[in-house]
Write a protein that holds these residues in place. Structure first.
Motif, PDB file in Angstrom:
ATOM      1  N   LYS A 155       0.114   0.326  18.818  1.00 59.84           N
ATOM      2  CA  LYS A 155       0.370  -1.154  19.942  1.00 59.84           C
ATOM      3  C   LYS A 155       1.692  -1.197  20.080  1.00 59.84           C
ATOM      4  N   THR A 156       2.746  -1.681  18.130  1.00 59.76           N
ATOM      5  CA  THR A 156       3.707  -1.863  17.380  1.00 59.76           C
ATOM      6  C   THR A 156       4.495  -1.137  17.909  1.00 59.76           C
ATOM      7  N   LYS A 157       3.697  -0.045  17.843  1.00 58.63           N
ATOM      8  CA  LYS A 157       4.657   1.510  18.852  1.00 58.63           C
ATOM      9  C   LYS A 157       5.791   1.688  20.277  1.00 58.63           C
ATOM     10  N   ARG A 158       4.254   1.118  20.654  1.00 60.74           N
ATOM     11  CA  ARG A 158       4.146   1.370  22.309  1.00 60.74           C
ATOM     12  C   ARG A 158       4.784   0.296  23.217  1.00 60.74           C
ATOM     13  N   ILE A 159       4.769  -0.777  22.088  1.00 61.55           N
ATOM     14  CA  ILE A 159       5.766  -1.817  22.517  1.00 61.55           C
ATOM     15  C   ILE A 159       7.628  -1.500  22.309  1.00 61.55           C
ATOM     16  N   ILE A 160       7.880  -1.104  20.803  1.00 67.77           N
ATOM     17  CA  ILE A 160       8.598  -1.229  20.693  1.00 67.77           C
ATOM     18  C   ILE A 160       9.351  -0.457  21.917  1.00 67.77           C
ATOM     19  N   GLU A 161       8.980   0.856  21.920  1.00 64.87           N
ATOM     20  CA  GLU A 161       9.089   2.134  22.522  1.00 64.87           C
ATOM     21  C   GLU A 161       9.784   1.798  24.160  1.00 64.87           C
ATOM     22  N   ALA A 162       8.794   0.937  24.594  1.00 62.36           N
ATOM     23  CA  ALA A 162       8.892   0.395  25.995  1.00 62.36           C
ATOM     24  C   ALA A 162      10.802  -0.285  25.771  1.00 62.36           C
ATOM     25  N   LEU A 163      10.546  -1.511  24.550  1.00 67.89           N
ATOM     26  CA  LEU A 163      11.931  -2.185  24.711  1.00 67.89           C
ATOM     27  C   LEU A 163      13.055  -1.052  24.626  1.00 67.89           C
ATOM     28  N   LEU A 164      13.136  -0.275  23.731  1.00 66.08           N
ATOM     29  CA  LEU A 164      14.311   0.700  23.242  1.00 66.08           C
ATOM     30  C   LEU A 164      14.742   1.339  24.916  1.00 66.08           C
ATOM     31  N   LEU A 184      14.210  -6.622  17.445  1.00 65.26           N
ATOM     32  CA  LEU A 184      12.946  -6.392  17.646  1.00 65.26           C
ATOM     33  C   LEU A 184      12.020  -7.457  17.123  1.00 65.26           C
ATOM     34  N   ASP A 185      12.149  -7.678  15.945  1.00 66.10           N
ATOM     35  CA  ASP A 185      11.696  -8.871  15.743  1.00 66.10           C
ATOM     36  C   ASP A 185      11.230 -10.123  16.003  1.00 66.10           C
ATOM     37  N   ASP A 186      12.893 -10.544  16.193  1.00 64.75           N
ATOM     38  CA  ASP A 186      12.692 -11.745  17.329  1.00 64.75           C
ATOM     39  C   ASP A 186      12.348 -11.358  18.729  1.00 64.75           C
ATOM     40  N   PHE A 187      12.293 -11.041  18.881  1.00 61.94           N
ATOM     41  CA  PHE A 187      11.178  -9.946  20.442  1.00 61.94           C
ATOM     42  C   PHE A 187       9.721 -10.548  20.099  1.00 61.94           C
ATOM     43  N   PHE A 188       9.168 -10.145  18.778  1.00 65.69           N
ATOM     44  CA  PHE A 188       8.171  -9.970  17.571  1.00 65.69           C
ATOM     45  C   PHE A 188       7.894 -11.379  17.919  1.00 65.69           C
ATOM     46  N   ASP A 210       8.563  -4.204   7.700  1.00 67.82           N
ATOM     47  CA  ASP A 210       8.846  -3.270   7.869  1.00 67.82           C
ATOM     48  C   ASP A 210       7.309  -3.002   8.675  1.00 67.82           C
ATOM     49  N   ASP A 211       6.762  -3.121   9.330  1.00 72.62           N
ATOM     50  CA  ASP A 211       6.072  -2.947  10.206  1.00 72.62           C
ATOM     51  C   ASP A 211       6.608  -2.122  11.394  1.00 72.62           C
ATOM     52  N   ILE A 212       7.861  -3.500  11.620  1.00 76.23           N
ATOM     53  CA  ILE A 212       8.555  -2.602  12.545  1.00 76.23           C
ATOM     54  C   ILE A 212       9.615  -1.096  11.938  1.00 76.23           C
ATOM     55  N   ARG A 213      10.091  -0.991  11.232  1.00 72.70           N
ATOM     56  CA  ARG A 213      10.387  -0.255  10.856  1.00 72.70           C
ATOM     57  C   ARG A 213       9.262   0.973  10.358  1.00 72.70           C
ATOM     58  N   GLN A 214       8.746   1.305  10.022  1.00 72.78           N
ATOM     59  CA  GLN A 214       7.750   1.932   9.877  1.00 72.78           C
ATOM     60  C   GLN A 214       7.210   3.007  11.509  1.00 72.78           C
ATOM     61  N   ALA A 215       7.187   1.722  13.069  1.00 73.28           N
ATOM     62  CA  ALA A 215       6.746   1.973  13.649  1.00 73.28           C
ATOM     63  C   ALA A 215       8.471   2.735  14.069  1.00 73.28           C
ATOM     64  N   LEU A 216       8.622   2.331  14.002  1.00 75.63           N
ATOM     65  CA  LEU A 216      10.534   3.184  14.051  1.00 75.63           C
ATOM     66  C   LEU A 216      10.515   4.882  13.775  1.00 75.63           C
ATOM     67  N   LYS A 217       9.899   4.534  12.206  1.00 82.72           N
ATOM     68  CA  LYS A 217      10.015   6.274  11.675  1.00 82.72           C
ATOM     69  C   LYS A 217       9.104   6.627  12.505  1.00 82.72           C
ATOM     70  N   GLU A 218       7.939   6.157  12.044  1.00 89.10           N
ATOM     71  CA  GLU A 218       7.165   6.997  13.315  1.00 89.10           C
ATOM     72  C   GLU A 218       7.507   7.840  14.798  1.00 89.10           C
ATOM     73  N   VAL A 237      14.154  14.058  22.966  1.00 88.96           N
ATOM     74  CA  VAL A 237      15.053  12.581  23.148  1.00 88.96           C
ATOM     75  C   VAL A 237      15.337  12.574  22.182  1.00 88.96           C
ATOM     76  N   GLU A 238      16.362  11.184  21.309  1.00 83.25           N
ATOM     77  CA  GLU A 238      16.760  11.275  20.120  1.00 83.25           C
ATOM     78  C   GLU A 238      16.477   9.832  20.489  1.00 83.25           C
ATOM     79  N   LEU A 239      15.284   9.318  19.076  1.00 84.15           N
ATOM     80  CA  LEU A 239      15.900   8.138  18.127  1.00 84.15           C
ATOM     81  C   LEU A 239      16.569   8.745  16.733  1.00 84.15           C
TER      82      LEU A 239
END
Length: 69
Positions: free
Chosen positions: A5-14, A26-30, A42-50, A60-62
């Protein structure tokens, strides 16, 4: 919050932002949410890495960059 769920939200924000976003932004958004479901940095960083791994080789380059302020 579950990592998927964190990954999908971050993906949409990006994609919606159309420009680079920091982990702090991103942390401020959450931070607008409440409860224990909120991911930490740390969860946000892990989601970004995944997400970066998921997009690798798909046209697509992330790109994750370390920025020193």
């Amino acid at each position: 919050m579950q990592i998927d769920k964190t990954k999908r939200i971050i993906e949409a924000l990006l994609f919606a932002a159309g420009k680079p976003i920091t982990v702090l932004q991103l942390d401020d958004f959450f931070d607008q949410g409440e409860g224990e479901d909120r991911p930490n940095r740390d969860d946000i960083r892990q989601a970004l890495k995944e997400l970066q791994e998921e997009y690798d080789g798909k046209g697509v380059e992330l790109r994750l960059s370390l920025i020193h302020i």
